[in-house]
Design a protein around this motif. Sequence first.
Motif, PDB file in Angstrom:
ATOM      1  N   THR A  92       0.843  -1.188   0.000  1.00  0.00           N
ATOM      2  CA  THR A  92       0.000   0.000   0.000  1.00  0.00           C
ATOM      3  C   THR A  92       0.882   1.242   0.000  1.00  0.00           C
ATOM      4  O   THR A  92       1.747   1.405   0.850  1.00  0.00           O
ATOM      5  N   GLY A  93       0.650   2.094  -0.970  1.00  0.00           N
ATOM      6  CA  GLY A  93       1.400   3.337  -1.028  1.00  0.00           C
ATOM      7  C   GLY A  93       2.687   3.260  -1.806  1.00  0.00           C
ATOM      8  O   GLY A  93       3.371   4.267  -1.970  1.00  0.00           O
ATOM      9  N   CYS A  94       3.023   2.079  -2.284  1.00  0.00           N
ATOM     10  CA  CYS A  94       4.262   1.976  -3.050  1.00  0.00           C
ATOM     11  C   CYS A  94       4.026   2.435  -4.477  1.00  0.00           C
ATOM     12  O   CYS A  94       3.095   1.969  -5.145  1.00  0.00           O
ATOM     13  N   LEU A  95       4.905   3.313  -4.918  1.00  0.00           N
ATOM     14  CA  LEU A  95       4.733   3.936  -6.229  1.00  0.00           C
ATOM     15  C   LEU A  95       4.609   2.921  -7.355  1.00  0.00           C
ATOM     16  O   LEU A  95       3.780   3.069  -8.258  1.00  0.00           O
ATOM     17  N   ILE A  96       5.412   1.891  -7.309  1.00  0.00           N
ATOM     18  CA  ILE A  96       5.475   0.990  -8.446  1.00  0.00           C
ATOM     19  C   ILE A  96       4.580  -0.235  -8.302  1.00  0.00           C
ATOM     20  O   ILE A  96       4.670  -1.181  -9.081  1.00  0.00           O
ATOM     21  N   ALA A  97       3.708  -0.211  -7.308  1.00  0.00           N
ATOM     22  CA  ALA A  97       2.848  -1.371  -7.070  1.00  0.00           C
ATOM     23  C   ALA A  97       2.167  -1.887  -8.335  1.00  0.00           C
ATOM     24  O   ALA A  97       2.121  -3.096  -8.566  1.00  0.00           O
ATOM     25  N   PRO A  98       1.635  -1.024  -9.196  1.00  0.00           N
ATOM     26  CA  PRO A  98       0.942  -1.548 -10.376  1.00  0.00           C
ATOM     27  C   PRO A  98       1.853  -2.271 -11.361  1.00  0.00           C
ATOM     28  O   PRO A  98       1.370  -3.058 -12.170  1.00  0.00           O
ATOM     29  N   ALA A  99       3.163  -2.029 -11.292  1.00  0.00           N
ATOM     30  CA  ALA A  99       4.059  -2.633 -12.282  1.00  0.00           C
ATOM     31  C   ALA A  99       5.059  -3.583 -11.654  1.00  0.00           C
ATOM     32  O   ALA A  99       5.943  -4.087 -12.334  1.00  0.00           O
ATOM     33  N   CYS A 100       4.909  -3.864 -10.350  1.00  0.00           N
ATOM     34  CA  CYS A 100       5.942  -4.638  -9.659  1.00  0.00           C
ATOM     35  C   CYS A 100       5.655  -6.130  -9.730  1.00  0.00           C
ATOM     36  O   CYS A 100       4.543  -6.576  -9.434  1.00  0.00           O
ATOM     37  N   GLY A 101       6.649  -6.887 -10.118  1.00  0.00           N
ATOM     38  CA  GLY A 101       6.479  -8.329 -10.224  1.00  0.00           C
ATOM     39  C   GLY A 101       6.881  -9.072  -8.973  1.00  0.00           C
ATOM     40  O   GLY A 101       6.766 -10.294  -8.908  1.00  0.00           O
TER      41      GLY A 101
ATOM     42  N   ILE B  30      16.078   8.335  -4.877  1.00  0.00           N
ATOM     43  CA  ILE B  30      15.323   7.104  -4.670  1.00  0.00           C
ATOM     44  C   ILE B  30      14.398   7.243  -3.465  1.00  0.00           C
ATOM     45  O   ILE B  30      13.231   6.853  -3.503  1.00  0.00           O
ATOM     46  N   ALA B  31      14.926   7.838  -2.410  1.00  0.00           N
ATOM     47  CA  ALA B  31      14.114   8.006  -1.207  1.00  0.00           C
ATOM     48  C   ALA B  31      12.889   8.866  -1.511  1.00  0.00           C
ATOM     49  O   ALA B  31      11.781   8.562  -1.064  1.00  0.00           O
ATOM     50  N   GLN B  32      13.112   9.928  -2.297  1.00  0.00           N
ATOM     51  CA  GLN B  32      11.975  10.790  -2.630  1.00  0.00           C
ATOM     52  C   GLN B  32      10.980  10.057  -3.519  1.00  0.00           C
ATOM     53  O   GLN B  32       9.769  10.248  -3.405  1.00  0.00           O
ATOM     54  N   THR B  33      11.495   9.222  -4.400  1.00  0.00           N
ATOM     55  CA  THR B  33      10.606   8.470  -5.286  1.00  0.00           C
ATOM     56  C   THR B  33       9.572   7.683  -4.493  1.00  0.00           C
ATOM     57  O   THR B  33       8.384   7.696  -4.803  1.00  0.00           O
ATOM     58  N   TYR B  34      10.033   7.005  -3.447  1.00  0.00           N
ATOM     59  CA  TYR B  34       9.130   6.147  -2.690  1.00  0.00           C
ATOM     60  C   TYR B  34       8.599   6.820  -1.424  1.00  0.00           C
ATOM     61  O   TYR B  34       7.790   6.240  -0.701  1.00  0.00           O
ATOM     62  N   GLY B  35       9.093   8.017  -1.157  1.00  0.00           N
ATOM     63  CA  GLY B  35       8.649   8.708   0.042  1.00  0.00           C
ATOM     64  C   GLY B  35       9.094   8.013   1.306  1.00  0.00           C
ATOM     65  O   GLY B  35       8.355   7.930   2.286  1.00  0.00           O
TER      66      GLY B  35
END
Lengths: 157, 157
Positions: A92-101, B30-35
């Motif tokens: 939850t809240g991870c930027l790449i969740a929709p594309a992460c394998g 990277i840290a900013q990318t994922y917060g």
Amino acid sequence: MKLSRHSDYALRAMIQLATSGDELVSIRHIAQTYGISHNHLMKIAQGLGRAGFIEPVRGRHGGLRLARPASEISLGALVRHTEGEDSLVDCTGCLIAPACGLPDVLAEAMQAFLAVLDGYRLSDIANRSHMLRALFDIPTSAGPSQNAADPVQCPAD
Amino acid sequence: MKLSRHSDYALRAMIQLATSGDELVSIRHIAQTYGISHNHLMKIAQGLGRAGFIEPVRGRHGGLRLARPASEISLGALVRHTEGEDSLVDCTGCLIAPACGLPDVLAEAMQAFLAVLDGYRLSDIANRSHMLRALFDIPTSAGPSQNAADPVQCPAD
DNA sequence: ACATTAGATGTATTCCATTTGAATGTATAG
DNA sequence: CTATACATTCAAATGGAATACATCTAATGT
Ligand code: SF4
Ligand code: SF4
């Protein structure tokens, strides 16, 4: 990546119950055996009871016993119960969740982990061996243990 | 039974580095990318560097890049590094430790878990797809992104 | 009936590992 | 020389697990 103490305590209780055969063993006794929190173990026992692994008997001279023979209790089922079957990561809240394998791979690895445990039963790790019986100080059948180190319920207590 | 956030953050960083190709990417970025915490990620990067997964470049315009191609980095090796290879249970002080068969079973299950991860490489979960590149806002090759939602380094900042 | 034992349940507190934050040192490009 | 970014150490905060406390229900011996 550790098993929670909750799980290990549950396993410990199951091992002691398996080694004790049909005898009722109280939660207090198990807690004292391992030197762990009585209250904590009580909640764990509740869970095990609700999940159908053990059969609790209330009242005086009550206690716990296995609901089924140790040979019919799968370690995988036990760990699944105590650890829960939720995902290893919270995306939850991870930027790449929709594309992460990664979640798929981790789920597959988790399945493999549990598959191994499914291959073992409680009786495989808690055979009613002399060694375990001795550790639990369970009389074999020829009267109570004569272990010198046994506190033997000091009457002046 | 959860993967530590430490591990997931390490994986996240590796995924971003893999998607960024040969470009240097700063820890701060990277840290900013994922917060997530800059300091925390810095320590994770240290570990990844010392383990030889990434190559740190110090000084102005420094950053991180993969030490090897993503196709040569095993997920098993990564998780082994971030999670540590210690046992799943701590048996110190447990009464039945000398007679308990559980640690062996758990070790076998853990091996099966890692074996699955060994079958995957970083490139399997971090292919340089358009989707990931878009999420990271990495220009494909035709200049910087024109994304309207892009903060674009406000000059009056 | 009554007291006693033992499990059932809920709440609160303590404890500990993880995580985060801050400060300082080191290296390098410009 | 200076600005930037990684390296290292230490302290604070957070959150979940573990424990303790309190109360209830159920079974049993007297
Ligand atoms: S990186 Fe992949 S796995 Fe880790 S949180 Fe983001 S989405 Fe979930
Ligand atoms: S029960 Fe077996 S596994 Fe759990 S702590 Fe005791 S010895 Fe280790």
